[in-house]
Design a protein around this motif. Structure first.
Motif, PDB file in Angstrom:
ATOM      1  N   PRO A 106       0.834  -1.206   0.000  1.00  0.00           N
ATOM      2  CA  PRO A 106       0.000   0.000   0.000  1.00  0.00           C
ATOM      3  C   PRO A 106       0.868   1.256   0.000  1.00  0.00           C
ATOM      4  O   PRO A 106       1.830   1.355   0.769  1.00  0.00           O
ATOM      5  CB  PRO A 106      -0.805  -0.132   1.304  1.00  0.00           C
ATOM      6  CG  PRO A 106      -0.795  -1.592   1.613  1.00  0.00           C
ATOM      7  CD  PRO A 106       0.530  -2.108   1.127  1.00  0.00           C
ATOM      8  N   GLY A 107       0.525   2.184  -0.890  1.00  0.00           N
ATOM      9  CA  GLY A 107       1.324   3.394  -1.026  1.00  0.00           C
ATOM     10  C   GLY A 107       0.563   4.651  -0.643  1.00  0.00           C
ATOM     11  O   GLY A 107      -0.665   4.713  -0.749  1.00  0.00           O
ATOM     12  N   ARG A 108       1.304   5.642  -0.196  1.00  0.00           N
ATOM     13  CA  ARG A 108       0.750   6.952   0.130  1.00  0.00           C
ATOM     14  C   ARG A 108       1.582   8.012  -0.579  1.00  0.00           C
ATOM     15  O   ARG A 108       2.819   7.914  -0.616  1.00  0.00           O
ATOM     16  CB  ARG A 108       0.778   7.205   1.641  1.00  0.00           C
ATOM     17  CG  ARG A 108       0.034   6.173   2.465  1.00  0.00           C
ATOM     18  CD  ARG A 108       0.025   6.560   3.940  1.00  0.00           C
ATOM     19  NE  ARG A 108       1.357   6.847   4.435  1.00  0.00           N
ATOM     20  CZ  ARG A 108       2.227   5.927   4.833  1.00  0.00           C
ATOM     21  NH1 ARG A 108       1.910   4.634   4.767  1.00  0.00           N
ATOM     22  NH2 ARG A 108       3.419   6.266   5.275  1.00  0.00           N
ATOM     23  N   LEU A 109       0.891   8.997  -1.115  1.00  0.00           N
ATOM     24  CA  LEU A 109       1.556  10.086  -1.824  1.00  0.00           C
ATOM     25  C   LEU A 109       1.482  11.344  -0.975  1.00  0.00           C
ATOM     26  O   LEU A 109       0.410  11.743  -0.532  1.00  0.00           O
ATOM     27  CB  LEU A 109       0.892  10.316  -3.186  1.00  0.00           C
ATOM     28  CG  LEU A 109       1.418  11.474  -4.031  1.00  0.00           C
ATOM     29  CD1 LEU A 109       2.885  11.260  -4.397  1.00  0.00           C
ATOM     30  CD2 LEU A 109       0.578  11.641  -5.289  1.00  0.00           C
ATOM     31  N   GLY A 110       2.635  11.970  -0.739  1.00  0.00           N
ATOM     32  CA  GLY A 110       2.670  13.191   0.049  1.00  0.00           C
ATOM     33  C   GLY A 110       2.142  14.379  -0.728  1.00  0.00           C
ATOM     34  O   GLY A 110       1.655  14.254  -1.857  1.00  0.00           O
ATOM     35  N   SER A 111       2.233  15.562  -0.150  1.00  0.00           N
ATOM     36  CA  SER A 111       1.768  16.783  -0.794  1.00  0.00           C
ATOM     37  C   SER A 111       2.537  17.024  -2.093  1.00  0.00           C
ATOM     38  O   SER A 111       3.741  16.774  -2.181  1.00  0.00           O
ATOM     39  CB  SER A 111       1.959  17.977   0.149  1.00  0.00           C
ATOM     40  OG  SER A 111       1.695  19.187  -0.528  1.00  0.00           O
ATOM     41  N   LEU A 112       1.833  17.522  -3.102  1.00  0.00           N
ATOM     42  CA  LEU A 112       2.464  17.845  -4.382  1.00  0.00           C
ATOM     43  C   LEU A 112       2.769  19.335  -4.515  1.00  0.00           C
ATOM     44  O   LEU A 112       3.109  19.800  -5.602  1.00  0.00           O
ATOM     45  CB  LEU A 112       1.566  17.406  -5.542  1.00  0.00           C
ATOM     46  CG  LEU A 112       1.394  15.895  -5.724  1.00  0.00           C
ATOM     47  CD1 LEU A 112       0.515  15.603  -6.933  1.00  0.00           C
ATOM     48  CD2 LEU A 112       2.733  15.190  -5.864  1.00  0.00           C
TER      49      LEU A 112
END
Length: 214
Positions: A106-112
């Motif tokens: 499972p992946g999480r993407l930080g703020s862009l």
């Protein structure tokens, strides 16, 4: 201008101008021949982190292709629309992926925010301590098959860089390298203890000998 001259000009227009226009009409004006995107990977325990970076032109080509700039909000700049686009976020999580033992982590993407300068940071939680992983880096190759991504290993892993292309979007990575095993450490500590005990015994024995009456 006479007729032969006009004919030559028309030919030049077809030969020179039309290919340029055709190139500009390519998929989202992608620029796969500049500095390639990079992905820096690190692993600690069961946690994996990837820092993905690309040139501003590549980010805006991606945003254009995915419709990020079609947001009608007039108060937002193009970069803000790119940063807030859920389609872009989903795309990054889908095209930058990690799997362990055949199962996606499972992946999480930080703020862009500031993505064109600072890149995107993704974090993955795998089921057990990381030893071998299947890493997928397929971002941008759907825009142009000539895109490639350079994978860089963060310390303490000492490995050569790896290249991901349209034909090699997933590769197996091993994080176990030459090092000192727990068994070797245990043996070394045991030997150190034996040597220290032996030295201590010799010191005591000499002290006793010196104390004996002549």
């Amino acid at each position: 201008m006479n007729i032969p001259t006009r004919a030559r000009a028309a030919v030049l227009l077809v030969v020179v101008v039309l290919p340029v226009v055709a190139g500009l009409a390519g998929p989202a004006n992608a620029h796969p021949f500049g500095a390639p995107p990079t992905a820096r990977i690190s692993a600690t325990g069961s946690h994996v982190a990837i820092h993905y970076s690309a040139s501003p032109d590549d980010w805006f080509a991606l945003g254009t292709a995915k419709g990020a700039f079609e947001d009608p909000a007039p108060q937002l700049t193009g970069e803000e629309k790119l940063e807030r686009s859920p389609v872009v976020r989903d795309y990054l999580l889908r095209t930058i992926a990690v799997a362990q033992d055949g199962r996606p982590c499972p992946g999480r993407l930080g703020s862009l925010v500031g993505v064109t300068d600072n890149g995107a940071r993704l974090n993955y939680d795998c089921g057990r301590p990381v030893d071998a992983l299947d890493v997928t880096l397929s971002a941008l190759v759907d825009l142009d098959r000539d895109y490639r991504t350079v994978l860089v290993f963060a310390p303490p892993v000492q490995r050569e860089q790896m290249l991901f292309t349209a034909t090699t979007t997933t590769q197996r990575l091993t994080f176990s390298g030459p090092g000192v095993s727990a068994a070797v450490v245990g043996v070394a500590l045991w030997l150190a203890f034996v040597v220290a005990a032996g030295i201590g015994g010799l010191v005591v024995l000499r002290a006793r000998r010196r104390r004996r009456p002549a």
